[in-house]
Design a protein around this motif. Structure first.
Motif, PDB file in Angstrom:
ATOM      1  N   ALA A 155      39.694  36.933  47.310  1.00  0.00           N
ATOM      2  CA  ALA A 155      39.078  38.179  46.556  1.00  0.00           C
ATOM      3  C   ALA A 155      39.977  38.893  45.755  1.00  0.00           C
ATOM      4  N   LEU A 156      41.182  38.981  46.084  1.00  0.00           N
ATOM      5  CA  LEU A 156      42.248  39.510  44.966  1.00  0.00           C
ATOM      6  C   LEU A 156      42.369  38.419  43.896  1.00  0.00           C
ATOM      7  N   VAL A 157      42.368  37.185  44.120  1.00  0.00           N
ATOM      8  CA  VAL A 157      42.531  36.436  43.144  1.00  0.00           C
ATOM      9  C   VAL A 157      41.387  36.464  42.149  1.00  0.00           C
ATOM     10  N   ALA A 158      40.164  36.501  42.897  1.00  0.00           N
ATOM     11  CA  ALA A 158      38.764  36.510  42.186  1.00  0.00           C
ATOM     12  C   ALA A 158      38.811  37.665  41.333  1.00  0.00           C
ATOM     13  N   ALA A 159      39.305  38.920  41.710  1.00  0.00           N
ATOM     14  CA  ALA A 159      39.209  40.137  41.153  1.00  0.00           C
ATOM     15  C   ALA A 159      40.193  40.148  40.023  1.00  0.00           C
ATOM     16  N   ALA A 216      50.274  41.730  44.773  1.00  0.00           N
ATOM     17  CA  ALA A 216      49.982  42.948  45.397  1.00  0.00           C
ATOM     18  C   ALA A 216      49.866  44.017  44.239  1.00  0.00           C
ATOM     19  N   ARG A 217      50.568  43.705  43.093  1.00  0.00           N
ATOM     20  CA  ARG A 217      50.604  44.729  42.068  1.00  0.00           C
ATOM     21  C   ARG A 217      49.328  44.783  41.261  1.00  0.00           C
ATOM     22  N   ALA A 218      48.200  43.712  41.554  1.00  0.00           N
ATOM     23  CA  ALA A 218      46.925  43.834  41.079  1.00  0.00           C
ATOM     24  C   ALA A 218      45.902  44.548  41.814  1.00  0.00           C
ATOM     25  N   PHE A 219      46.283  45.176  43.022  1.00  0.00           N
ATOM     26  CA  PHE A 219      45.479  45.840  44.004  1.00  0.00           C
ATOM     27  C   PHE A 219      44.233  46.765  43.235  1.00  0.00           C
ATOM     28  N   PRO A 220      44.444  47.297  42.240  1.00  0.00           N
ATOM     29  CA  PRO A 220      43.684  48.286  41.572  1.00  0.00           C
ATOM     30  C   PRO A 220      42.450  47.584  41.439  1.00  0.00           C
ATOM     31  N   ALA A 221      42.457  46.124  40.996  1.00  0.00           N
ATOM     32  CA  ALA A 221      41.409  45.274  40.364  1.00  0.00           C
ATOM     33  C   ALA A 221      40.524  44.802  41.391  1.00  0.00           C
ATOM     34  N   LEU A 222      40.867  45.050  42.760  1.00  0.00           N
ATOM     35  CA  LEU A 222      40.021  44.765  43.776  1.00  0.00           C
ATOM     36  C   LEU A 222      39.004  45.727  43.998  1.00  0.00           C
ATOM     37  N   GLN A 228      36.328  48.003  46.038  1.00  0.00           N
ATOM     38  CA  GLN A 228      36.356  48.794  47.382  1.00  0.00           C
ATOM     39  C   GLN A 228      35.702  47.784  48.830  1.00  0.00           C
ATOM     40  N   HIS A 229      34.494  47.127  48.230  1.00  0.00           N
ATOM     41  CA  HIS A 229      33.791  46.541  49.304  1.00  0.00           C
ATOM     42  C   HIS A 229      34.632  45.468  49.959  1.00  0.00           C
ATOM     43  N   ALA A 230      35.836  44.958  49.097  1.00  0.00           N
ATOM     44  CA  ALA A 230      36.402  43.861  49.716  1.00  0.00           C
ATOM     45  C   ALA A 230      37.426  44.411  50.572  1.00  0.00           C
ATOM     46  N   LEU A 231      37.600  45.684  50.853  1.00  0.00           N
ATOM     47  CA  LEU A 231      38.649  46.199  51.863  1.00  0.00           C
ATOM     48  C   LEU A 231      38.015  46.528  53.266  1.00  0.00           C
ATOM     49  N   SER A 232      38.486  46.148  54.317  1.00  0.00           N
ATOM     50  CA  SER A 232      38.037  46.484  55.632  1.00  0.00           C
ATOM     51  C   SER A 232      39.004  46.777  56.532  1.00  0.00           C
ATOM     52  N   PRO A 233      38.674  47.612  57.654  1.00  0.00           N
ATOM     53  CA  PRO A 233      39.412  48.028  58.549  1.00  0.00           C
ATOM     54  C   PRO A 233      39.736  46.822  59.425  1.00  0.00           C
ATOM     55  N   GLU A 234      39.185  45.875  59.445  1.00  0.00           N
ATOM     56  CA  GLU A 234      39.492  44.496  60.100  1.00  0.00           C
ATOM     57  C   GLU A 234      40.784  43.932  59.483  1.00  0.00           C
TER      58      GLU A 234
END
Length: 199
Positions: A88-92, A170-176, A178-184
């Motif tokens: 998901a991060l690479v896609a973002a 990790a430096r590209a995190f803001p591109a992700l 929010q629906h890609a984040l999970s408590p899992e």
């Protein structure tokens, strides 16, 4: 932000969505030795109220190291912990570079296979990531844009398409999204384990 599920290892510290500091290294191996020093080199030794960590798919060892360190720090700091998919991060990251369009993420897997996953124009995953032989991946995912650690090889094998050669960072995190984040925070291995318990 901790991402060491692939041959790359990266950490980043943000305030809101502003990058304060971050490090990215392509290691191949040695994540266990480098990850904690990389975090310690961040301002305030990386201390944060919220931690996001890559769950994979990727290197079996790298995924487990990243999750173990993130869980330990979240417990020690009383921080919230969220997981996300490396795909998901690479896609973002690709969408940030090439704009909104259908794309395939292709990352190096084990035993000569690739982890592949399709993403829709809005960035949502079209299915779960799978591990496939390169020739099967190219036949099954005909998107004109491919991103990831084997993107160049994917486009070459396909004979067409645009490739964005990259690792999750990790430096590209803001591109992700929010629906890609999970408590899992269970690992996403992307393929069945090599060793199996006897039936």
């Amino acid at each position: 932000m901790i991402d060491c599920a692939t041959p790359a290892c990266s950490v980043a510290l943000f305030e809101d969505e502003e990058l304060i500091s971050g490090t990215f290294e392509v290691l191949g191996r040695g994540h266990a030795e480098r990850l904690v020093p990389m975090i310690a080199d961040l301002p305030e030794r990386g201390r944060a109220s919220s931690i996001a960590v890559a769950r994979g798919p990727g290197s079996f060892t790298g995924v487990r190291i990243g999750l173990a360190v993130a869980r330990s720090l979240a417990f020690a700091w009383g921080a919230t912990l969220q997981g996300y998919s490396t795909m998901a991060l690479v896609a973002a990251m690709a969408r940030q570079q090439a704009g909104a369009q259908v794309l395939t993420v292709a990352m190096e897997g084990g035993h000569g296979e690739w982890f592949v996953q399709g993403f829709a124009e809005d960035g949502s995953p079209q299915a779960e990531p799978v591990s496939m032989r390169p020739e099967d991946a190219v036949a099954s995912f005909p998107a004109p844009l491919v991103a990831g650690s084997v993107a160049d090889r994917f486009a070459e094998l396909a004979g067409s398409g645009t490739a964005i050669q990259t690792y999750s960072d990790a430096r590209a995190f803001p591109a992700l999204d929010q629906h890609a984040l999970s408590p899992e925070t269970a690992p996403i291995y992307g393929r069945a384990p090599d060793a199996r318990m006897p039936s």
